[in-house]
Scaffold this active site. Sequence first.
Site, PDB file in Angstrom:
ATOM      1  N   PHE A 210       0.882  -1.439  -0.112  1.00 43.15           N
ATOM      2  CA  PHE A 210       0.048  -0.149  -0.242  1.00 43.15           C
ATOM      3  C   PHE A 210       0.729   1.271   0.120  1.00 43.15           C
ATOM      4  O   PHE A 210       1.992   1.215   0.721  1.00 43.15           O
ATOM      5  CB  PHE A 210      -0.080  -0.081   1.055  1.00 43.15           C
ATOM      6  CG  PHE A 210      -2.127   1.243   1.433  1.00 43.15           C
ATOM      7  CD1 PHE A 210      -3.311   0.550   0.585  1.00 43.15           C
ATOM      8  CD2 PHE A 210      -1.796   2.112   1.417  1.00 43.15           C
ATOM      9  CE1 PHE A 210      -4.220   1.819   0.481  1.00 43.15           C
ATOM     10  CE2 PHE A 210      -2.150   3.211   1.471  1.00 43.15           C
ATOM     11  CZ  PHE A 210      -4.089   2.898   1.124  1.00 43.15           C
ATOM     12  N   ASP A 316       9.154   3.544   2.284  1.00 43.79           N
ATOM     13  CA  ASP A 316       8.228   4.214   2.343  1.00 43.79           C
ATOM     14  C   ASP A 316       7.833   3.602   3.804  1.00 43.79           C
ATOM     15  O   ASP A 316       7.146   3.071   3.828  1.00 43.79           O
ATOM     16  CB  ASP A 316       7.073   3.563   1.633  1.00 43.79           C
ATOM     17  CG  ASP A 316       5.582   4.243   1.894  1.00 43.79           C
ATOM     18  OD1 ASP A 316       5.067   4.348   3.047  1.00 43.79           O
ATOM     19  OD2 ASP A 316       4.773   3.685   1.635  1.00 43.79           O
ATOM     20  N   LYS A 349       1.635  10.320   8.189  1.00 40.12           N
ATOM     21  CA  LYS A 349       1.070   9.729   9.489  1.00 40.12           C
ATOM     22  C   LYS A 349       1.575  10.258  10.388  1.00 40.12           C
ATOM     23  O   LYS A 349       1.378  11.344  10.661  1.00 40.12           O
ATOM     24  CB  LYS A 349       1.915   8.562   9.328  1.00 40.12           C
ATOM     25  CG  LYS A 349       0.444   8.029   8.166  1.00 40.12           C
ATOM     26  CD  LYS A 349       0.086   6.485   8.105  1.00 40.12           C
ATOM     27  CE  LYS A 349      -1.012   5.847   7.292  1.00 40.12           C
ATOM     28  NZ  LYS A 349      -2.178   6.321   7.839  1.00 40.12           N
ATOM     29  N   THR A 374       2.998  24.934  -4.958  1.00 35.84           N
ATOM     30  CA  THR A 374       1.985  26.087  -4.369  1.00 35.84           C
ATOM     31  C   THR A 374       3.528  26.007  -3.259  1.00 35.84           C
ATOM     32  O   THR A 374       3.851  27.067  -2.925  1.00 35.84           O
ATOM     33  CB  THR A 374       0.802  26.427  -4.286  1.00 35.84           C
ATOM     34  OG1 THR A 374      -0.027  26.254  -5.510  1.00 35.84           O
ATOM     35  CG2 THR A 374       0.920  27.698  -3.283  1.00 35.84           C
TER      36      THR A 374
END
Length: 495
Positions: A210, A316, A349, A374
């Site tokens: 995931f 990750d 997280k 931005t």
Amino acid sequence: MIRNATKTTVLRALRTRAVSRGYASLAEKTFPNEPTAPAVATAIPGPTGKEKIAALNKVFDSAATTFMVDYEKSNGNYIVDADGNTLLDCYAQIASIPLGYNNPTLIEAAKDSKTISALVNRPASGNFPSTNYAEQISGLLKYAPKGMTEVWPGLSGSDANELAFKAAFIYQAAKKRGNADFTPEELESCMRNEAPGSKPFAIMSFETAFHGRLMASLSCTRSKPIHKLDIPAFHWPKAPFPQLKYPLDQNVEYNTAEEKRCLEEVEKLIKGWESPVAAVIVEPIQSEGGDNHASPNFFKGLRDVTKKHGVLLIVDEVQTGVGATGKMWAHEHWGLDGDGLPDLVTFSKKAQSAGYFFRDPAIRPTLAYRQFNTWCGDPAHIMITNAIFREVAENNLPAKAQEVGDYLYKGLTAIQSETGKISRVRGKGQGTFIAFDLASGAQRDQFVVNMRSLGVLVGGTGAQGIRLRPGLLFEEKHAKIFLDTVKKALEQSKA
Ligand SMILES: Cc1ncc(COP(=O)(O)O)c(C=O)c1O
């Protein structure tokens, strides 16, 4: 009821005395009014919660809403719902509350005039960074994974991964191009989304991985069809992730062969894929797709094979990062060093802001606006991240997560052998990153509901797993309540 209330009052008084005498644990010092036990008086959601969900649903898709939360009343490891039910939270907002609800240190950081200024004057940090941005970024780097010298901030876990993919593509293209300029064909064809300007690079991920829900990260997500259905996807390779057998010490030969098989597949895919693999992305523990683990040897092998083929390794750490695995960064368990460290490490997280760390200056693009948006991050949240990292490091919370994790692991393996109703207890030596399976998906779902009605919030993972994802101030006394409740919830479920 009255006896319970008296007991709670006595416990609170004892704890207040312990706090004032200085014997208190960190959670007790931080949350002097933390509840001592769950208290559930209605169904969850109860009548007020149901009413509020119905009102919300008129304006916001609440199909996935579990219950409505009163965040002001939630305290430490306890979450309070709209009906006043108080649950021990072992899931912590999908692994993302690092230090309990209403942590006073974080409230102070939020009240800092610099944080307030960053909130009301949100800078476009790529163009107009605040005079204190270097200081904030350096604060992140102080606790970055070993070897990492730079960070590029993002907005969420998915965003962090997609930014890392872009960095990998730009790096790989620059490496091929050498010092040459973009060709007129590249400049013209990229505007048609075609080669040679748009490069056909791929990112390899693993089965049951995931990595998020945006367009490119979703192409690397392989946990459940519901996330992917109807969305266009890149044709990128998927390698098998080791399916380890438990208990690990009784299946060494099988698991070693399984990891070898997966690594061979990785190499085959890198060599044979229709387009060059720019990077491989991997979770230290596959957290959404079943809490699947692999050994440090597997990850070392992955590092070797990626290095051999000039493929970048993205780790990750969106879910595993910031202490809960017993290390600040979970990949520290692998023993990588020097040139063998990961190339990029993504986070979000528990850090409360997001981004990717990297160590090779060549991963920073040489031209402006190649990696840009931005805001280029969220300075107000980066200030909170700074406070979180300091609190985690100064209180040695990864080591504490390891201690409470050992207690949980021992307790769960005992329940496994006593009841036979749970299996594949996993996460030994990985802090509170512990999971186990129920006999089926339906039994898992029922178990989650049983636990909740007994006052303990847990998360599911994969097809039939339960995962523990408490914050870093979850201590042995909380773990004991969790273990006692597991036994009760299992007694409630059919054999
Ligand atoms: C390992 C991992 N990567 C990426 C993500 C995506 O993060 P986000 O939901 O913030 O986009 C998640 C979220 O659960 C995750 O667990």
